[in-house]
Design an enzyme around this catalytic site. Structure first.
Site, PDB file in Angstrom:
ATOM      1  N   CYS A  96       5.865   5.906  22.664  1.00  0.00           N
ATOM      2  CA  CYS A  96       6.801   6.592  23.496  1.00  0.00           C
ATOM      3  C   CYS A  96       8.129   6.054  22.917  1.00  0.00           C
ATOM      4  O   CYS A  96       9.012   6.835  23.146  1.00  0.00           O
ATOM      5  CB  CYS A  96       6.459   6.451  24.933  1.00  0.00           C
ATOM      6  SG  CYS A  96       5.257   7.614  25.497  1.00  0.00           S
ATOM      7  N   GLY A 109       0.728  -1.382   0.037  1.00  0.00           N
ATOM      8  CA  GLY A 109      -0.171  -0.169  -0.029  1.00  0.00           C
ATOM      9  C   GLY A 109       0.860   1.169   0.127  1.00  0.00           C
ATOM     10  O   GLY A 109       0.591   2.220  -0.739  1.00  0.00           O
ATOM     11  N   HIS A 112      -1.962  -7.675   1.974  1.00  0.00           N
ATOM     12  CA  HIS A 112      -1.899  -8.103   3.422  1.00  0.00           C
ATOM     13  C   HIS A 112      -2.893  -7.278   4.364  1.00  0.00           C
ATOM     14  O   HIS A 112      -2.911  -7.820   5.675  1.00  0.00           O
ATOM     15  CB  HIS A 112      -0.524  -8.118   3.920  1.00  0.00           C
ATOM     16  CG  HIS A 112      -0.322  -6.663   4.384  1.00  0.00           C
ATOM     17  ND1 HIS A 112       0.156  -6.180   5.665  1.00  0.00           N
ATOM     18  CD2 HIS A 112       0.067  -5.444   3.418  1.00  0.00           C
ATOM     19  CE1 HIS A 112       0.357  -4.989   5.781  1.00  0.00           C
ATOM     20  NE2 HIS A 112       0.294  -4.645   4.367  1.00  0.00           N
ATOM     21  N   GLN A 171      -7.739   0.106   4.072  1.00  0.00           N
ATOM     22  CA  GLN A 171      -8.647  -0.425   5.056  1.00  0.00           C
ATOM     23  C   GLN A 171      -9.898  -0.843   4.743  1.00  0.00           C
ATOM     24  O   GLN A 171     -10.773  -1.551   5.255  1.00  0.00           O
ATOM     25  CB  GLN A 171      -8.775   0.410   6.196  1.00  0.00           C
ATOM     26  CG  GLN A 171      -7.508   0.966   7.231  1.00  0.00           C
ATOM     27  CD  GLN A 171      -6.824  -0.487   7.753  1.00  0.00           C
ATOM     28  OE1 GLN A 171      -7.830  -1.367   8.194  1.00  0.00           O
ATOM     29  NE2 GLN A 171      -5.740  -0.682   8.067  1.00  0.00           N
TER      30      GLN A 171
END
Ligand SMILES: *Cc1c(COP(=O)(O)O)cnc(C)c1O
Length: 391
Positions: free
Chosen positions: A325, A72, A202, A180
């Site tokens: 983080c 993609g 995928h 999606q």
């Protein structure tokens, strides 16, 4: 616990058995180079032709409008940079949204460094872009509008048909990142009114390493890779025949069950949502109804999403977070930022994305463990020295 719950299908899906079977057969029996003359080459070429036909049929396109890529991200890059190159003498303004995948955003940022102007449309707090704001941003020199069909983090589905109509009325090319949605909800290029569309194998039970870009006939994008004549001279190099046929098999299999599967997943998703929202100081992110059947994303006050994901993993549940983080930055997900989730909440984001493998028992398991995880994390002394934390 021993139960394994894979709830990260928006990141990648396990391969469907139809796809594995198609690939195995192809790898074993049809290893010829499709560009050759002999019978093994012809066989490989026939597999490519067949896969292209089947995939194009799945999205209402013509086979000669399907160009295979390796994923993609590659399709997104090609669409954005290809149109920029194609239209550079007509204008250098591109409109996209602030919640696109990084494959779009970073392609646009690259173009910006080359002198293009990029407008990132804002969204409302459910992740929807408005037709009006699109209309307001169009200029004389706008050459491309790119809006994702559904968001991978929060699941919001955009009104693509209405947005593309605005582009069409002004003769501006329209691209949608449909990674999606293909294989999950109906995607028919003429209904959507799009000129270019990105998909990735995928994300619907196919293999990694293969994607496609739909390019409406008549649009002459510059080649992505120069070399031999593969993909009509647009992307040189020997075709990934096995992956392409695996992608075709996966797409057909998911579309054959799409309607029932969407209904089933919506049921699971909604049960998950109502269960999770019983956790104090939690909220659902994204649109309440215009959302993908399989995605439920949440934000929890006072926890760090990454820690929650690690604790869930220890308990056999694989999910993901928009806020990482460990990348060394305090920044939460650009998507949550764009839809106005305050940092105190967006740092505690957790996405569950459901797919073919998930069952009611999976939802029970998530609902059993998530409240414990949130409670444990909240009982810890405040952490998040994200900026200085070493990995
Ligand atoms: C996964 C994804 C991509 C990137 O596709 P890859 O095949 O992983 O490169 C692009 N856009 C969206 C919306 C995605 O979910």
């Amino acid at each position: 616990m021993s139960r394994k719950v894979y709830a990260d299908n928006a990141a990648t899906t396990p391969m469907s058995s139809a796809s594995i079977k198609a690939m195995m057969e192809c790898m074993r029996d049809s290893y010829g180079n499709p560009s050759g003359v002999h019978s093994l080459s012809q066989k490989a070429r026939a597999i490519m032709d067949d896969a292209r036909k089947r995939i194009s049929a799945c999205i209402g396109a013509n086979p000669n409008e399907i160009f295979f890529t390796s994923n993609g991200s590659e399709s997104d890059n090609w669409a954005i940079k290809g149109v920029a190159e194609l239209k550079k003498d007509e204008g250098r303004h591109i409109i996209t949204t602030s919640i696109e995948h990084h494959a779009i955003i970073n392609s646009c940022e690259h173009l910006k460094s080359q002198g293009y102007d990029i407008t990132y449309l804002p969204t409302d707090d459910t992740g929807l872009v408005s037709i009006e704001s699109l209309e307001n941003e169009i200029r004389e020199d706008t050459i491309l509008i790119s809006v994702m069909m559904a968001n991978n983090e929060v699941g919001t589905i955009q009104p693509i048909r209405e947005l593309s109509r605005v582009a069409r009325d002004r003769k501006i090319l329209f691209h949608t990142d449909a990674v999606q949605t293909v294989g999950h909800i109906p995607v028919i290029v003429d209904d959507l009114g799009v000129d270019l569309l990105t998909m990735a194998g995928h994300k619907f039970g196919g293999p990694k390493g293969v994607g496609a870009l739909y390019i409406r006939r008549g649009i002459r994008l510059p080649p992505l890779i120069h070399g031999g004549g593969q993909e009509k001279g647009m992307r040189a190099g020997p075709e990934n025949v096995a992956a392409v046929t695996g992608m075709a098999a996966a797409l057909e299999a998911s579309i054959a069950e799409m309607e029932e599967e969407a209904e089933r997943l919506t049921g699971l998703r909604d049960r998950l949502i109502s269960g999770i929202l019983k956790i104090p100081d939690s909220c659902l992110t994204g649109h309440p109804t215009s959302r993908l059947p399989g995605i439920a994303s949440f934000a929890f006050q006072g926890i760090e999403g990454e820690s929650a994901v690690l604790m869930l993993d220890y308990r056999g549940i694989q999910a993901s977070t928009g806020s990482a983080c460990s990348t060394g930055s305090l920044a939460a997900s650009h998507v949550l930022d764009a839809i106005g989730v305050p940092p105190s909440l967006s740092h505690g984001s957790v996405r569950f994305s459901l797919g073919a493998v998930n069952t009611e028992e999976d939802i029970e398991a998530i609902l059993e463990h998530m409240p414990i995880v949130v409670e444990r994390l909240r009982s810890l002394p405040p952490l998040c020295n994200c900026g200085t934390k070493k990995k």
